[in-house]
Design a protein around this motif. Structure first.
Motif: not given
Length: 284
Positions: A210-215
């Protein structure tokens, strides 16, 4: 590779004025909206190209995404890709629902929050009925403020029994046992939200599957840990994917603690982790 991505672009505007939200009635400038649209297009293009991976995507915008055409289009387009297991978004459900006819209901799901005082109750309930008629998977929830309790009870009574109604503990609020019992009678899983979860040194799926990605494409393990793992678009994040313990003392947000391996929530929400739908109706 099986990978879950939580995407949060620069969008920070919302059409609601909830007193507990710092983004209430915030307006993005035209330049900010164009930047958000471009960032989302870049992200969805990347997702479409990853045909060797099995991906699940949850959009968690600070603002309300579904009032913007580019989010509706992104969800629709991604729902038709064979390598997408699920695509979902957190929403206040203020948008129209006719666009869902173009999406694949087997892939697309909505995580809907009801905000009393921001929209007429009957309008929100009608939209929930429209989702059900369209065959869209969805959960519904409220924030556990005392003045929301009667509306939450009403919503639980009026929604179909198979629709999960979740309750988020209000940030910073301490619940007495009687108060917690009231909310648990609506959402039997409320005890998971009532207290922050100790997480320091405990195994968590974030940063591995699971990862978080920004703009900008910056990859972090989750929204709550600022350390960067690399960039999505140059592929540098892949080298950093590995089992890792949580560096924070506690985790108090569902989109974070649901991934803790010490909690049973992957079993509770099996097949519905992104949209917060339990594998079977929870007993009340």
């Amino acid at each position: 590779m099986d990978l879950t991505i939580l995407y949060r672009g620069p969008l920070a505007s919302c059409d609601y004025d909830c007193p507990y939200c710092p983004f209430a009635k915030r307006r993005d400038t035209p330049d900010q909206l164009r930047a958000d649209r471009a960032a989302l297009a870049r992200f969805t293009t990347w997702v479409a190209e990853q045909t060797d991976d099995r991906l699940s995507v949850l959009f968690t915008p600070w603002g309300e995404g579904l009032t913007r055409s580019w989010y509706r289009r992104a969800l629709t387009d991604l729902s038709h890709l064979p390598h997408i297991a699920r695509v979902a978004i957190q929403t206040n459900l203020s948008c129209r629902t006719d666009w869902l006819k173009s999406a694949d209901p087997a892939k697309l799901a909505l995580w809907c929050t009801y905000h009393p005082g921001q929209t007429p109750y009957d309008r929100f309930l009608t939209k929930c009925g429209e989702l059900g008629a369209a065959g869209i998977r969805f959960s519904v929830g409220v924030v556990g403020f005392p003045d929301h309790l009667d509306q939450a009870r009403r919503l639980r009574a009026d929604l179909p029994g198979h629709v999960y109604l979740w309750v988020n503990a209000a940030e910073g609020r301490t619940y007495s046992d009687p108060e917690a019992a009231d909310w648990t009678s609506i959402d039997p899983l409320f005890p998971f939200s009532r207290h922050p979860h100790p997480s320091a040194g405990l195994p968590c799926r974030t940063g591995e599957s699971v990862i978080s990605v920004d703009g900008e494409g910056t990859v972090r393990r989750c929204h709550f840990v600022p350390a960067e793992l690399g960039n999505l678009y140059d592929g540098s994040y892949r080298r950093a994917l590995e089992p890792r313990a949580c560096p924070l003392a506690t985790c108090d947000c569902h989109i974070g603690y649901v991934h803790l391996e010490t909690l049973p929530l992957y079993d509770v929400f099996a097949g519905g982790v992104l949209e917060r739908i339990p594998v079977s109706p929870v007993a009340r």
